[in-house]
Design a protein around this motif. Structure first.
Motif, PDB file in Angstrom:
ATOM      1  N   UNK A  21       1.906 -16.179  -6.312  1.00 18.69           N
ATOM      2  CA  UNK A  21       2.378 -14.978  -5.628  1.00 18.69           C
ATOM      3  C   UNK A  21       2.551 -13.898  -6.683  1.00 18.69           C
ATOM      4  N   UNK A  22       1.921 -12.760  -6.462  1.00 21.76           N
ATOM      5  CA  UNK A  22       2.058 -11.613  -7.363  1.00 21.76           C
ATOM      6  C   UNK A  22       3.072 -10.659  -6.742  1.00 21.76           C
ATOM      7  N   UNK A  23       4.082 -10.294  -7.525  1.00 22.32           N
ATOM      8  CA  UNK A  23       5.079  -9.329  -7.067  1.00 22.32           C
ATOM      9  C   UNK A  23       5.018  -8.131  -8.004  1.00 22.32           C
ATOM     10  N   UNK A  24       4.825  -6.947  -7.423  1.00 26.21           N
ATOM     11  CA  UNK A  24       4.783  -5.716  -8.203  1.00 26.21           C
ATOM     12  C   UNK A  24       5.914  -4.826  -7.705  1.00 26.21           C
ATOM     13  N   UNK A  67      -1.412 -14.273  -2.957  1.00 23.48           N
ATOM     14  CA  UNK A  67      -0.600 -13.379  -2.124  1.00 23.48           C
ATOM     15  C   UNK A  67      -0.047 -12.294  -3.029  1.00 23.48           C
ATOM     16  N   UNK A  68       0.007 -11.062  -2.514  1.00 21.27           N
ATOM     17  CA  UNK A  68       0.524  -9.939  -3.304  1.00 21.27           C
ATOM     18  C   UNK A  68       1.592  -9.220  -2.495  1.00 21.27           C
ATOM     19  N   UNK A  69       2.732  -9.014  -3.096  1.00 20.63           N
ATOM     20  CA  UNK A  69       3.795  -8.209  -2.505  1.00 20.63           C
ATOM     21  C   UNK A  69       4.049  -7.049  -3.458  1.00 20.63           C
ATOM     22  N   UNK A  70       4.026  -5.829  -2.945  1.00 20.75           N
ATOM     23  CA  UNK A  70       4.234  -4.669  -3.807  1.00 20.75           C
ATOM     24  C   UNK A  70       5.146  -3.659  -3.143  1.00 20.75           C
ATOM     25  N   UNK A  71       6.042  -3.100  -3.929  1.00 19.98           N
ATOM     26  CA  UNK A  71       6.890  -2.021  -3.446  1.00 19.98           C
ATOM     27  C   UNK A  71       6.006  -0.804  -3.215  1.00 19.98           C
ATOM     28  N   UNK A  79       1.371   3.803  -6.061  1.00 21.49           N
ATOM     29  CA  UNK A  79       1.886   3.197  -4.832  1.00 21.49           C
ATOM     30  C   UNK A  79       1.546   1.717  -4.795  1.00 21.49           C
ATOM     31  N   UNK A  80       2.281   1.004  -3.970  1.00 16.33           N
ATOM     32  CA  UNK A  80       2.016  -0.415  -3.786  1.00 16.33           C
ATOM     33  C   UNK A  80       0.661  -0.675  -3.167  1.00 16.33           C
ATOM     34  N   UNK A  81       0.213   0.219  -2.289  1.00 18.12           N
ATOM     35  CA  UNK A  81      -1.111   0.035  -1.696  1.00 18.12           C
ATOM     36  C   UNK A  81      -2.185   0.110  -2.776  1.00 18.12           C
ATOM     37  N   UNK A  82      -2.039   1.048  -3.699  1.00 18.75           N
ATOM     38  CA  UNK A  82      -2.993   1.150  -4.814  1.00 18.75           C
ATOM     39  C   UNK A  82      -2.938  -0.102  -5.689  1.00 18.75           C
ATOM     40  N   UNK A  83      -1.724  -0.595  -5.943  1.00 20.10           N
ATOM     41  CA  UNK A  83      -1.563  -1.792  -6.780  1.00 20.10           C
ATOM     42  C   UNK A  83      -2.243  -2.995  -6.135  1.00 20.10           C
ATOM     43  N   UNK A  84      -2.045  -3.160  -4.832  1.00 16.58           N
ATOM     44  CA  UNK A  84      -2.679  -4.273  -4.121  1.00 16.58           C
ATOM     45  C   UNK A  84      -4.191  -4.130  -4.174  1.00 16.58           C
ATOM     46  N   UNK A  95      -7.410 -11.323  -0.484  1.00 12.80           N
ATOM     47  CA  UNK A  95      -6.053 -11.750  -0.842  1.00 12.80           C
ATOM     48  C   UNK A  95      -5.058 -11.014   0.057  1.00 12.80           C
ATOM     49  N   UNK A  96      -4.218 -11.764   0.776  1.00 18.90           N
ATOM     50  CA  UNK A  96      -3.223 -11.100   1.616  1.00 18.90           C
ATOM     51  C   UNK A  96      -2.263 -10.255   0.774  1.00 18.90           C
ATOM     52  N   UNK A  97      -1.946  -9.079   1.287  1.00 15.04           N
ATOM     53  CA  UNK A  97      -1.023  -8.196   0.586  1.00 15.04           C
ATOM     54  C   UNK A  97      -0.033  -7.581   1.549  1.00 15.04           C
ATOM     55  N   UNK A  98       1.190  -7.409   1.083  1.00 19.84           N
ATOM     56  CA  UNK A  98       2.258  -6.816   1.881  1.00 19.84           C
ATOM     57  C   UNK A  98       2.911  -5.717   1.067  1.00 19.84           C
TER      58      UNK A  98
END
Length: 142
Positions: A21-24, A67-71, A79-84, A95-98
């Motif tokens: 799980x990747x958390x940004x 899985x990627x979760x980003x603020x 932005x988190x969308x850019x990071x994902x 890869x699922x991203x939230x």
């Protein structure tokens, strides 16, 4: 701040079958909270404060992200969308991203864009059970 390579992550990785799980998140205390939560569920965690940091950490581990979760709002206008999107570009578009946000000024337009790119939006405070269900569903097909 990554758990990759730590004894704790190694044992969690075995329990979770190496699921990463990747958390940004750019707030260190929030990042640490997510890391502890996901590790307690048995996941290997790559905890980073930016997309650049996450990508650097991911290249140092043999396990691919699952899985990627980003603020939503990160430092330097990112932005988190850019990071994902950056992690997906490097490791796989499927890869699922939230995206997580506590910002009430985020426009509906930007939230719709994230959702249209396969990035559900969770509003802070995040419901732990909802997050755990998302992770479980994401890794079921892996």
């Amino acid at each position: 701040m990554s758990a990759i390579g730590s004894e704790r992550a190694g044992s969690g990785g075995a329990a979770a079958g190496g699921r990463v799980v990747v958390v940004i998140e750019d707030e260190a205390i929030v990042l640490a909270g997510y890391q502890m939560l996901f590790e307690s569920w048995g996941y290997v965690v790559v905890a980073a404060q930016s997309a650049d940091e996450a990508l650097q950490m991911l290249t140092a581990t043999p396990l691919p992200p699952g899985f990627i979760l980003a603020d939503f709002r990160l430092r330097d206008g990112q932005t988190g969308t850019e990071a994902i999107e950056r992690v997906r570009a490097a490791f796989g578009a499927d890869i699922p991203g939230v995206v997580v946000t506590g910002d009430t000024t985020v426009t509906v337009e930007r939230l719709r864009l994230a959702a249209s790119e396969g990035m559900p939006i969770l509003h802070k405070p995040v419901n732990g059970r909802q997050l755990q269900d998302m992770l479980t569903r994401s890794f079921k097909g892996a």
